[in-house]
Design a protein around this motif. Structure first.
Motif, PDB file in Angstrom:
ATOM      1  N   ARG A  65       0.857  -1.082  -0.070  1.00  0.00           N
ATOM      2  CA  ARG A  65      -0.102  -0.084   0.108  1.00  0.00           C
ATOM      3  C   ARG A  65       0.733   1.280   0.177  1.00  0.00           C
ATOM      4  O   ARG A  65       0.552   2.238  -0.882  1.00  0.00           O
ATOM      5  N   ALA A  66       1.808   1.263   0.782  1.00  0.00           N
ATOM      6  CA  ALA A  66       2.772   2.486   1.016  1.00  0.00           C
ATOM      7  C   ALA A  66       3.533   2.645  -0.556  1.00  0.00           C
ATOM      8  O   ALA A  66       3.795   3.954  -0.766  1.00  0.00           O
ATOM      9  N   LYS A  67       3.779   1.646  -1.312  1.00  0.00           N
ATOM     10  CA  LYS A  67       4.377   1.874  -2.537  1.00  0.00           C
ATOM     11  C   LYS A  67       3.487   1.954  -3.760  1.00  0.00           C
ATOM     12  O   LYS A  67       4.022   2.542  -4.798  1.00  0.00           O
ATOM     13  N   MET A  68       1.994   2.160  -3.388  1.00  0.00           N
ATOM     14  CA  MET A  68       1.118   2.613  -4.578  1.00  0.00           C
ATOM     15  C   MET A  68       1.084   4.141  -4.859  1.00  0.00           C
ATOM     16  O   MET A  68       0.085   4.776  -4.449  1.00  0.00           O
ATOM     17  N   LEU A  69       2.273   4.712  -5.095  1.00  0.00           N
ATOM     18  CA  LEU A  69       2.465   6.169  -5.321  1.00  0.00           C
ATOM     19  C   LEU A  69       1.330   6.898  -6.120  1.00  0.00           C
ATOM     20  O   LEU A  69       0.829   7.846  -5.567  1.00  0.00           O
ATOM     21  N   THR A  70       1.072   6.378  -7.105  1.00  0.00           N
ATOM     22  CA  THR A  70       0.190   7.070  -8.243  1.00  0.00           C
ATOM     23  C   THR A  70      -1.177   6.907  -7.537  1.00  0.00           C
ATOM     24  O   THR A  70      -1.739   8.123  -7.413  1.00  0.00           O
ATOM     25  N   THR A  71      -1.640   5.821  -6.939  1.00  0.00           N
ATOM     26  CA  THR A  71      -2.882   5.836  -6.182  1.00  0.00           C
ATOM     27  C   THR A  71      -2.958   6.848  -5.047  1.00  0.00           C
ATOM     28  O   THR A  71      -3.921   7.610  -4.869  1.00  0.00           O
ATOM     29  N   ARG A  72      -2.085   6.751  -4.280  1.00  0.00           N
ATOM     30  CA  ARG A  72      -1.940   7.676  -3.019  1.00  0.00           C
ATOM     31  C   ARG A  72      -2.031   8.824  -3.318  1.00  0.00           C
ATOM     32  O   ARG A  72      -2.536   9.896  -2.695  1.00  0.00           O
ATOM     33  N   GLU A  73      -1.020   9.303  -4.370  1.00  0.00           N
ATOM     34  CA  GLU A  73      -0.951  10.629  -4.775  1.00  0.00           C
ATOM     35  C   GLU A  73      -2.394  11.244  -5.187  1.00  0.00           C
ATOM     36  O   GLU A  73      -2.661  12.420  -4.907  1.00  0.00           O
ATOM     37  N   GLY A  74      -2.936  10.485  -6.119  1.00  0.00           N
ATOM     38  CA  GLY A  74      -4.489  10.769  -6.640  1.00  0.00           C
ATOM     39  C   GLY A  74      -5.390  11.221  -5.478  1.00  0.00           C
ATOM     40  O   GLY A  74      -6.083  12.177  -5.640  1.00  0.00           O
ATOM     41  N   LEU A  75      -5.214  10.196  -4.664  1.00  0.00           N
ATOM     42  CA  LEU A  75      -6.323  10.044  -3.618  1.00  0.00           C
ATOM     43  C   LEU A  75      -6.190  11.345  -2.588  1.00  0.00           C
ATOM     44  O   LEU A  75      -6.787  12.007  -2.002  1.00  0.00           O
ATOM     45  N   ALA A  76      -4.795  11.659  -2.403  1.00  0.00           N
ATOM     46  CA  ALA A  76      -4.322  12.823  -1.454  1.00  0.00           C
ATOM     47  C   ALA A  76      -4.877  14.132  -2.055  1.00  0.00           C
ATOM     48  O   ALA A  76      -4.886  15.108  -1.643  1.00  0.00           O
ATOM     49  N   ARG A  77      -4.914  14.249  -3.509  1.00  0.00           N
ATOM     50  CA  ARG A  77      -5.349  15.465  -4.006  1.00  0.00           C
ATOM     51  C   ARG A  77      -6.793  15.915  -3.717  1.00  0.00           C
ATOM     52  O   ARG A  77      -7.134  17.107  -3.814  1.00  0.00           O
ATOM     53  N   LEU A  78      -7.551  14.948  -3.135  1.00  0.00           N
ATOM     54  CA  LEU A  78      -8.831  15.095  -2.835  1.00  0.00           C
ATOM     55  C   LEU A  78      -8.941  15.811  -1.420  1.00  0.00           C
ATOM     56  O   LEU A  78      -7.947  15.435  -0.340  1.00  0.00           O
ATOM     57  N   SER A  79      -9.794  16.563  -1.162  1.00  0.00           N
ATOM     58  CA  SER A  79     -10.078  16.887   0.264  1.00  0.00           C
ATOM     59  C   SER A  79     -10.622  16.038   1.226  1.00  0.00           C
ATOM     60  O   SER A  79     -11.042  14.949   0.481  1.00  0.00           O
ATOM     61  N   GLU A  80     -10.469  15.983   2.436  1.00  0.00           N
ATOM     62  CA  GLU A  80     -10.979  15.125   3.339  1.00  0.00           C
ATOM     63  C   GLU A  80     -12.404  14.810   3.117  1.00  0.00           C
ATOM     64  O   GLU A  80     -12.987  13.647   2.833  1.00  0.00           O
ATOM     65  N   GLN A  81     -13.152  15.803   2.939  1.00  0.00           N
ATOM     66  CA  GLN A  81     -14.644  15.679   2.617  1.00  0.00           C
ATOM     67  C   GLN A  81     -15.037  15.194   1.421  1.00  0.00           C
ATOM     68  O   GLN A  81     -15.801  14.090   1.145  1.00  0.00           O
ATOM     69  N   ASP A  82     -14.155  15.237   0.200  1.00  0.00           N
ATOM     70  CA  ASP A  82     -14.123  14.536  -0.969  1.00  0.00           C
ATOM     71  C   ASP A  82     -13.844  12.872  -0.970  1.00  0.00           C
ATOM     72  O   ASP A  82     -14.408  12.150  -1.525  1.00  0.00           O
ATOM     73  N   ARG A  83     -12.917  12.823  -0.018  1.00  0.00           N
ATOM     74  CA  ARG A  83     -12.545  11.324   0.225  1.00  0.00           C
ATOM     75  C   ARG A  83     -13.519  10.447   1.219  1.00  0.00           C
ATOM     76  O   ARG A  83     -14.119   9.516   0.769  1.00  0.00           O
ATOM     77  N   ASP A  84     -14.139  11.339   1.928  1.00  0.00           N
ATOM     78  CA  ASP A  84     -15.532  10.832   2.690  1.00  0.00           C
ATOM     79  C   ASP A  84     -16.463  10.482   1.627  1.00  0.00           C
ATOM     80  O   ASP A  84     -17.437   9.343   1.740  1.00  0.00           O
ATOM     81  N   ARG A  85     -16.744  11.453   0.825  1.00  0.00           N
ATOM     82  CA  ARG A  85     -17.812  11.345  -0.079  1.00  0.00           C
ATOM     83  C   ARG A  85     -17.656  10.271  -1.069  1.00  0.00           C
ATOM     84  O   ARG A  85     -18.449   9.324  -1.306  1.00  0.00           O
ATOM     85  N   LEU A  86     -16.329  10.004  -1.621  1.00  0.00           N
ATOM     86  CA  LEU A  86     -16.006   8.977  -2.555  1.00  0.00           C
ATOM     87  C   LEU A  86     -16.075   7.725  -1.907  1.00  0.00           C
ATOM     88  O   LEU A  86     -16.648   6.531  -2.226  1.00  0.00           O
ATOM     89  N   HIS A  87     -15.686   7.679  -0.717  1.00  0.00           N
ATOM     90  CA  HIS A  87     -15.760   6.302   0.127  1.00  0.00           C
ATOM     91  C   HIS A  87     -17.408   5.748   0.341  1.00  0.00           C
ATOM     92  O   HIS A  87     -17.769   4.685   0.092  1.00  0.00           O
ATOM     93  N   ALA A  88     -17.998   6.929   0.578  1.00  0.00           N
ATOM     94  CA  ALA A  88     -19.512   6.732   0.717  1.00  0.00           C
ATOM     95  C   ALA A  88     -20.228   5.978  -0.596  1.00  0.00           C
ATOM     96  O   ALA A  88     -21.145   5.365  -0.511  1.00  0.00           O
TER      97      ALA A  88
END
Length: 142
Positions: free
Chosen positions: A109-132
């Protein structure tokens, strides 16, 4: 002011296809860096949720039980998983991730940089919304 066009199901399916392709490539490369196949790494991911019977794992992974046996044999040899006999039914073998298996799953998981960086560009609220939203889309009806 013109109203924005709504995104249809075909466009969402295409975006999911592209997104999952990027995610799978990232996951596969990270797994390979730990000398694991994508199937072996996926198995560790599934086992992180708790012990799983061999048959249930085969169903979850959408593959034949004989394939699961080979995957588990290789993971067990590296001490990433262990087999335990079910206390309620001795015919059932549960698969359990070991601390070393947890460590390598974390490393992937730590080495999945493309995925991690893409998700990190989302706000906390957007990540919560995407998860839901993803939970609603991909949860099987009871």
């Amino acid at each position: 002011m013109a109203e924005a066009a709504h995104v249809g199901v075909p466009q969402l399916m295409e975006m999911l296809s592209v997104s999952l392709g990027v995610y799978y490539g990232d996951f596969t490369a990270a797994a390979a860096s730990e000398n694991l196949t994508a199937s072996q790494a996926k198995t560790l991911t599934v086992l992180r949720r708790g012990p799983v019977a061999m048959r249930a794992l085969a169903d979850t992974m959408a593959c034949d039980a004989s394939n699961i046996t080979g995957i588990i044999n290789r993971l067990e040899k590296r001490e990433f998983v262990r087999r335990e006999t079910s206390p309620s039914d001795r015919r059932v073998t549960h698969l359990v991730i070991t601390p070393d298996g947890e460590r390598v799953a974390d490393a992937i998981r730590a080495k999945m940089l493309t995925t991690r960086e893409g998700l990190a560009r989302l706000s906390e609220q957007d990540r919560d919304r995407l998860h839901a939203l993803l939970s609603r889309v991909f949860t099987r009806p009871a």
